[in-house]
Design an enzyme around this catalytic site. Structure first.
Site, PDB file in Angstrom:
ATOM      1  N   HIS A 148       0.267  -1.357   0.131  1.00 24.92           N
ATOM      2  CA  HIS A 148      -0.070   0.038   0.211  1.00 24.92           C
ATOM      3  C   HIS A 148       0.987   1.001  -0.098  1.00 24.92           C
ATOM      4  O   HIS A 148       0.525   2.394   0.297  1.00 24.92           O
ATOM      5  CB  HIS A 148      -0.749   0.212   1.259  1.00 24.92           C
ATOM      6  CG  HIS A 148      -1.217  -1.400   1.841  1.00 24.92           C
ATOM      7  ND1 HIS A 148      -2.433  -1.168   1.059  1.00 24.92           N
ATOM      8  CD2 HIS A 148      -0.877  -2.356   2.222  1.00 24.92           C
ATOM      9  CE1 HIS A 148      -3.490  -2.733   1.142  1.00 24.92           C
ATOM     10  NE2 HIS A 148      -2.401  -3.223   1.911  1.00 24.92           N
ATOM     11  N   SER A 269      13.964  21.378 -18.257  1.00 24.30           N
ATOM     12  CA  SER A 269      12.982  21.437 -18.479  1.00 24.30           C
ATOM     13  C   SER A 269      13.362  23.328 -18.874  1.00 24.30           C
ATOM     14  O   SER A 269      14.196  23.627 -19.427  1.00 24.30           O
ATOM     15  CB  SER A 269      12.314  22.506 -17.105  1.00 24.30           C
ATOM     16  OG  SER A 269      11.580  23.354 -17.056  1.00 24.30           O
ATOM     17  N   GLU A 282       8.751   7.876 -17.554  1.00 25.02           N
ATOM     18  CA  GLU A 282       7.648   8.702 -17.714  1.00 25.02           C
ATOM     19  C   GLU A 282       7.595   7.837 -19.584  1.00 25.02           C
ATOM     20  O   GLU A 282       6.594   7.398 -19.304  1.00 25.02           O
ATOM     21  CB  GLU A 282       7.682   9.325 -17.781  1.00 25.02           C
ATOM     22  CG  GLU A 282       7.996  10.174 -16.784  1.00 25.02           C
ATOM     23  CD  GLU A 282       7.858  12.046 -15.875  1.00 25.02           C
ATOM     24  OE1 GLU A 282       7.371  12.590 -17.047  1.00 25.02           O
ATOM     25  OE2 GLU A 282       8.619  12.451 -15.634  1.00 25.02           O
TER      26      GLU A 282
END
Ligand code: ARG
Length: 449
Positions: A148, A269, A282
């Protein structure tokens, strides 16, 4: 015979931009077919030799990018056949005896999927090696195991990595299963009914490296199970890679800071100069959606088709080639990531100490003193509450406080809260104990040299 088709239909119907990737398999299939026709005296030996020379020339032309693919020639099969006419003249017309594009295309596609499954196997093999090396290098690194996403029990970082190895080992086997399951040769099934010529399907089977000929001509040209299986195994493998990617993204976050990733696998970025983002992970996660889409797309394409061949089936290659390209990228990216990760040993160790991760070990300690597990569980929960109230970890409590929980507790209890000790106590086969993990790494390294 069909006359000129409308330009819209031509645009929809032409698959050459997609299926030109089958050129080697198509030529291989045609050479096998032609060799068989000559051997069975269905076509003249001299003509067959001429055809084969022509086919080999075309293969070179395509390989060297000197071949002009024509949209009006629909697909790879017709593009090659038309060019064969240009090179050897009217004898080219003998090649398509006892054959249809229906058995031709599925033969080519099976050969391509077989080759590609071997390729996936070798990429998975390399990835497993990368995992084993990373595990080996970091055999003593401790981390929190989660359920979890809450700290559960301390484990070895290497053990965690080997969990992924088990998944990829299953993918490795499943790609082999894809190969084994498709290993029947459909060539010689004709359009759907078989053929009146005295062909030798065992010969083409042998020449193309299949195990046996398919047993029903209608099924042969209707079947795309093998493509769906390839897409399913690709999806499963992509899912494993995506879970890994998600894990890497979390580990690399400033919240956890469990690992450092090599700069060449990160991107910046456009606005924030300080950013180094784990785009490689990703992208693995992102491309997985497309791969599942490919599986779904072919399942849906096939579900409403009566037997045997329909043009709908031409879309099979769009799905398979797309999944192949993306899975290959994902496997390569994952390999680079596994090679480019350095665990933050201190951070992982401290994280493993948080969240009372030795509470189960304490319950086990009490059980070994003669208490039932359920009672021990309650007493351990009690100790966790005490520690929580004091704002301390279990290993920071003094003996007096711990001993108050039960009269059977002795001085030896204090090492129970040591996370390294917790790990070494996991002596069960397949558990996180160092001895087990070391022997698993050895086994994996031997199996995947
Ligand atoms: N390009 C077609 C495909 O990929 C080849 C088979 C064509 N067969 C036919 N009956 N039109 O499915």
């Amino acid at each position: 015979m069909q006359s000129e088709v409308s330009s819209v239909l031509q645009a929809a119907n032409s698959s050459i931009e997609i299926d030109k990737r089958l050129y080697q398999e198509d030529i291989q299939g045609s050479i096998a077919h032609c060799t068989m026709l000559a051997k069975k005296k269905i076509i003249d030996v001299k003509k067959s030799k001429k055809i084969i020379v022509g086919l080999k020339k075309i293969e070179q032309e395509i390989y060297k990018k000197k071949f002009k693919f024509e949209i009006k020639n629909e697909d790879i099969h017709l593009n090659i056949e038309k060019r064969l006419f240009e090179i050897i003249g009217s004898d080219a017309g003998f090649l398509h005896t006892a054959r249809s594009r229906n058995d031709q295309v599925t033969t080519d596609f099976k050969l391509w999927i077989k080759k590609s499954s071997y390729e996936m196997k070798s990429l998975i093999h390399l990835l497993i090696k990368d995992f084993a090396n990373l595990a080996d290098k970091n055999i003593d690194v401790v981390m929190p195991g989660f359920t979890h996403l809450k700290n559960a029990q301390p484990v070895l970082f290497s053990h965690y990595l080997l969990a992924y190895v088990e998944m990829f080992k299953r993918d490795f086997i499943k790609f082999q299963n894809v190969i084994d399951n498709l290993d029947e040769n459909p060539l010689g099934s004709g359009a759907l009914a078989g053929t009146s010529y005295n062909i030798d399907r065992n010969l083409t089977t042998k020449l193309l490296g299949f195990k046996s000929p398919t047993k029903n001509s209608i099924d042969s040209v209707s079947d795309r199970d093998y493509a769906i299986e390839f897409l399913f195994v690709s999806s499963l493998c992509a899912m494993h890679l995506s879970r890994l990617a998600e894990e890497i993204i979390l580990w690399n976050s400033d919240l956890l800071n469990f690992i450092k990733i090599k700069d060449s696998l990160l991107t910046g970025s456009s606005m924030m100069p300080q950013k180094k983002n784990p785009d490689s992970a990703e992208l693995i996660r992102g491309k997985t959606g497309g791969i599942y889409g490919n599986l779904n797309s072919l399942l849906i394409t096939m579900k409403g088709l009566p037997l045997s061949y329909f043009k709908d089936m031409q879309e099979d290659k769009v799905a398979v080639f797309n999944a192949y390209d993306n899975l290959k990228l994902n496997l390569n990216l994952a390999s680079q990531l596994i090679k480019g990760i350095v665990p933050n040993k201190q951070k992982l160790f401290h994280a493993a100490q948080d969240g009372f991760t030795t509470a189960t070990d304490f319950a086990d300690y009490l059980v070994k003193k003669g208490i039932s597990f359920r009672d021990a569980y309650k007493k351990s929960a009690e100790l966790v509450n005490i520690a929580e109230k004091k704002g301390l970890r279990l290993d920071q409590l003094d003996f007096k406080t711990v001993a108050e929980v039960d009269k059977l507790i002795e001085k030896d209890v204090m090492k129970i809260f040591d996370i390294k000790n917790s790990i070494e106590k996991k002596i069960s086969y397949g558990g996180t104990g160092t001895k087990n993990v070391v022997s698993m790494i050895k086994k994996i390294k031997k199996e995947f040299k």
